[in-house]
Design a protein around this motif. Structure first.
Motif, PDB file in Angstrom:
ATOM      1  N   GLY A 235       0.816  -1.213   0.000  1.00 37.16           N
ATOM      2  CA  GLY A 235       0.000   0.000   0.000  1.00 37.16           C
ATOM      3  C   GLY A 235       0.846   1.259   0.000  1.00 37.16           C
ATOM      4  N   LEU A 236       1.913   1.263   0.801  1.00 37.50           N
ATOM      5  CA  LEU A 236       2.821   2.413   0.821  1.00 37.50           C
ATOM      6  C   LEU A 236       3.512   2.587  -0.526  1.00 37.50           C
ATOM      7  CD1 LEU A 236       4.447   2.000   4.362  1.00 37.50           C
ATOM      8  CD2 LEU A 236       2.801   3.737   3.642  1.00 37.50           C
ATOM      9  N   LEU A 237       3.875   1.470  -1.154  1.00 41.71           N
ATOM     10  CA  LEU A 237       4.496   1.526  -2.477  1.00 41.71           C
ATOM     11  C   LEU A 237       3.555   2.168  -3.487  1.00 41.71           C
ATOM     12  CD1 LEU A 237       6.906   0.574  -4.355  1.00 41.71           C
ATOM     13  CD2 LEU A 237       5.521  -1.466  -4.786  1.00 41.71           C
ATOM     14  N   ALA A 238       2.280   1.769  -3.447  1.00 41.88           N
ATOM     15  CA  ALA A 238       1.303   2.279  -4.411  1.00 41.88           C
ATOM     16  C   ALA A 238       1.072   3.774  -4.250  1.00 41.88           C
ATOM     17  CB  ALA A 238      -0.014   1.517  -4.259  1.00 41.88           C
ATOM     18  N   THR A 239       1.098   4.265  -3.012  1.00 37.92           N
ATOM     19  CA  THR A 239       0.771   5.677  -2.787  1.00 37.92           C
ATOM     20  C   THR A 239       1.993   6.592  -2.778  1.00 37.92           C
ATOM     21  OG1 THR A 239       0.848   5.287  -0.372  1.00 37.92           O
ATOM     22  CG2 THR A 239      -1.304   5.115  -1.478  1.00 37.92           C
ATOM     23  N   GLY A 240       3.151   6.044  -2.406  1.00 38.63           N
ATOM     24  CA  GLY A 240       4.314   6.904  -2.278  1.00 38.63           C
ATOM     25  C   GLY A 240       5.547   6.479  -3.033  1.00 38.63           C
ATOM     26  N   GLY A 241       5.463   5.368  -3.760  1.00 38.09           N
ATOM     27  CA  GLY A 241       6.620   4.891  -4.501  1.00 38.09           C
ATOM     28  C   GLY A 241       7.598   4.141  -3.616  1.00 38.09           C
ATOM     29  N   ARG A 242       8.688   3.722  -4.211  1.00 41.32           N
ATOM     30  CA  ARG A 242       9.668   2.894  -3.507  1.00 41.32           C
ATOM     31  C   ARG A 242      10.257   3.595  -2.287  1.00 41.32           C
ATOM     32  NH1 ARG A 242      14.110  -0.943  -6.398  1.00 41.32           N
ATOM     33  NH2 ARG A 242      15.272  -1.565  -4.542  1.00 41.32           N
ATOM     34  N   ASP A 243      10.477   4.894  -2.371  1.00 40.10           N
ATOM     35  CA  ASP A 243      11.079   5.626  -1.257  1.00 40.10           C
ATOM     36  C   ASP A 243      10.189   5.618  -0.015  1.00 40.10           C
ATOM     37  OD1 ASP A 243      13.272   6.181  -2.800  1.00 40.10           O
ATOM     38  OD2 ASP A 243      12.620   8.212  -3.349  1.00 40.10           O
TER      39      ASP A 243
ATOM     40  N   THR B 135      11.716   0.819   6.400  1.00 37.47           N
ATOM     41  CA  THR B 135      11.376  -0.116   7.482  1.00 37.47           C
ATOM     42  C   THR B 135      10.613   0.600   8.589  1.00 37.47           C
ATOM     43  OG1 THR B 135      13.599   0.246   8.393  1.00 37.47           O
ATOM     44  CG2 THR B 135      13.268  -1.715   7.029  1.00 37.47           C
ATOM     45  N   ARG B 136      10.993   1.828   8.880  1.00 38.34           N
ATOM     46  CA  ARG B 136      10.302   2.569   9.944  1.00 38.34           C
ATOM     47  C   ARG B 136       8.859   2.866   9.555  1.00 38.34           C
ATOM     48  NH1 ARG B 136      13.114   7.874  12.334  1.00 38.34           N
ATOM     49  NH2 ARG B 136      14.516   6.214  13.065  1.00 38.34           N
ATOM     50  N   ALA B 137       8.654   3.335   8.324  1.00 38.39           N
ATOM     51  CA  ALA B 137       7.293   3.671   7.885  1.00 38.39           C
ATOM     52  C   ALA B 137       6.416   2.432   7.841  1.00 38.39           C
ATOM     53  CB  ALA B 137       7.340   4.337   6.515  1.00 38.39           C
ATOM     54  N   VAL B 138       6.954   1.326   7.344  1.00 38.02           N
ATOM     55  CA  VAL B 138       6.175   0.088   7.263  1.00 38.02           C
ATOM     56  C   VAL B 138       5.842  -0.412   8.663  1.00 38.02           C
ATOM     57  CG1 VAL B 138       6.219  -2.325   6.533  1.00 38.02           C
ATOM     58  CG2 VAL B 138       7.115  -0.558   5.010  1.00 38.02           C
ATOM     59  N   ALA B 139       6.823  -0.381   9.555  1.00 37.24           N
ATOM     60  CA  ALA B 139       6.591  -0.856  10.921  1.00 37.24           C
ATOM     61  C   ALA B 139       5.512  -0.014  11.607  1.00 37.24           C
ATOM     62  CB  ALA B 139       7.892  -0.808  11.718  1.00 37.24           C
ATOM     63  N   THR B 140       5.590   1.298  11.443  1.00 40.14           N
ATOM     64  CA  THR B 140       4.591   2.189  12.056  1.00 40.14           C
ATOM     65  C   THR B 140       3.199   1.917  11.506  1.00 40.14           C
ATOM     66  OG1 THR B 140       6.248   3.922  12.415  1.00 40.14           O
ATOM     67  CG2 THR B 140       3.933   4.595  12.426  1.00 40.14           C
ATOM     68  N   ALA B 141       3.100   1.815  10.169  1.00 36.01           N
ATOM     69  CA  ALA B 141       1.796   1.586   9.539  1.00 36.01           C
ATOM     70  C   ALA B 141       1.222   0.213   9.886  1.00 36.01           C
ATOM     71  CB  ALA B 141       1.924   1.732   8.023  1.00 36.01           C
ATOM     72  N   ALA B 142       2.099  -0.751  10.122  1.00 33.03           N
ATOM     73  CA  ALA B 142       1.646  -2.104  10.439  1.00 33.03           C
ATOM     74  C   ALA B 142       1.432  -2.309  11.933  1.00 33.03           C
ATOM     75  CB  ALA B 142       2.661  -3.124   9.921  1.00 33.03           C
ATOM     76  N   GLY B 143       1.766  -1.295  12.743  1.00 35.35           N
ATOM     77  CA  GLY B 143       1.582  -1.394  14.171  1.00 35.35           C
ATOM     78  C   GLY B 143       2.572  -2.330  14.841  1.00 35.35           C
ATOM     79  N   THR B 144       3.795  -2.355  14.330  1.00 35.24           N
ATOM     80  CA  THR B 144       4.824  -3.217  14.902  1.00 35.24           C
ATOM     81  C   THR B 144       6.126  -2.432  15.038  1.00 35.24           C
ATOM     82  OG1 THR B 144       5.929  -5.370  14.691  1.00 35.24           O
ATOM     83  CG2 THR B 144       5.549  -4.135  12.656  1.00 35.24           C
ATOM     84  N   GLN B 145       7.230  -3.117  15.277  1.00 37.00           N
ATOM     85  CA  GLN B 145       8.512  -2.463  15.458  1.00 37.00           C
ATOM     86  C   GLN B 145       9.469  -2.818  14.321  1.00 37.00           C
ATOM     87  OE1 GLN B 145       9.045  -0.287  18.021  1.00 37.00           O
ATOM     88  NE2 GLN B 145       6.893  -0.649  18.592  1.00 37.00           N
ATOM     89  N   ALA B 146      10.433  -1.926  14.064  1.00 34.63           N
ATOM     90  CA  ALA B 146      11.405  -2.159  12.989  1.00 34.63           C
ATOM     91  C   ALA B 146      12.152  -3.489  13.147  1.00 34.63           C
ATOM     92  CB  ALA B 146      12.385  -0.992  12.897  1.00 34.63           C
TER      93      ALA B 146
END
Length: 244
Positions: free
Chosen positions: A21-29, A33-44
């Motif tokens: 989902g982050l890739l689709a809305t914001g591209g590869r950048d 790991t921090r953004a994915v962990a935050t969005a998924a409700g977990t830790q890096a």
């Protein structure tokens, strides 16, 4: 499979979905790991434990993308007109790419040489089957291997060209023109309109079509030994290459 394994697989799938989902809305950048962990409700550290690093996570997203792509592919129909069947696969490929820009770029523009995902191999196998059906019908004028590579290169090239062009400036005829061009290059002249027969070798397309049809049906020639089928296959490939 125990409960802990189930929980691990569910968490892994959730993280991949979030990363996609982050890739689709914001591209590869946007897939840090921090953004994915935050969005998924977990830790890096969980990302590193499950995927190794960011590249491992992107590889998982790549596999996820190809699985999504395969799920949308039209079913193979051995009784269908092979050109129409090939066209259906072509337009699904183009449509998927235009609807999933960042995922398509990850799948086709950023793929590492020699590291094609298993799902990508499955997609290529479907294309090869469509080409084999074209050959079996006596409608292929180049080798199956070359035809599959040409269709794949032309299809992905068309999508990448369209994605690089501002949407308001895209020529909607490009996909049609590219498909017609690649079919004119791989299909026998008898299967093309009269305007596309110019420049073909006299008698060449017929010989190539017959050679490819026989080569596609070699597995069914049980009266021949494996060695005989191998030698005959090489002869038929040479006929096709000489008349291409």
């Amino acid at each position: 499979m125990d409960e802990s394994t189930n929980s691990r697989d569910e968490l892994r799938a959730q993280i991949v979905e979030v990363a996609a989902g982050l890739l689709a809305t914001g591209g590869r950048d946007a897939v840090s790991t921090r953004a994915v962990a935050t969005a998924a409700g977990t830790q890096a550290p969980t990302i590193y434990r499950l995927f190794g690093d960011k590249n491992g996570l992107l590889q998982a997203v790549l596999e996820h993308g190809f699985a999504k792509y395969l799920a949308e592919k039209p079913p193979l129909d051995p009784t269908a007109d092979p050109i129409a069947d090939l066209r259906a696969g072509w337009y699904l490929h183009v449509g998927f790419g235009l609807a999933n820009r960042e995922l398509f770029l990850l799948m086709y523009a950023d793929m590492q040489p020699g590291k094609r995902p298993a799902a990508a191999e499955a997609g290529l196998a479907i294309l090869r089957t469509r080409i084999r059906n074209l050959a079996a019908a006596g409608q292929l004028r180049v080798t199956e291997e070359l035809a599959a590579e040409m269709v794949q290169a032309a299809g992905s090239g068309a999508v990448l060209t369209l994605l690089a062009t501002p949407e308001e400036s895209r020529d909607a005829r490009l996909a049609d023109a590219m498909f017609d061009a690649v079919v004119a290059a791989i299909a026998t002249a008898d299967d093309l309109g009269p305007d596309r027969r110019r420049g073909s070798k006299p008698g060449g397309d017929g010989a190539s079509g017959a050679a490819n049809a026989l080569r596609a049906n070699l597995p069914e020639l049980e009266m021949l030994t494996d060695g005989e089928r191998h030698v005959l296959g090489e002869w038929l490939s040479r006929i096709t290459q000489a008349n291409a």
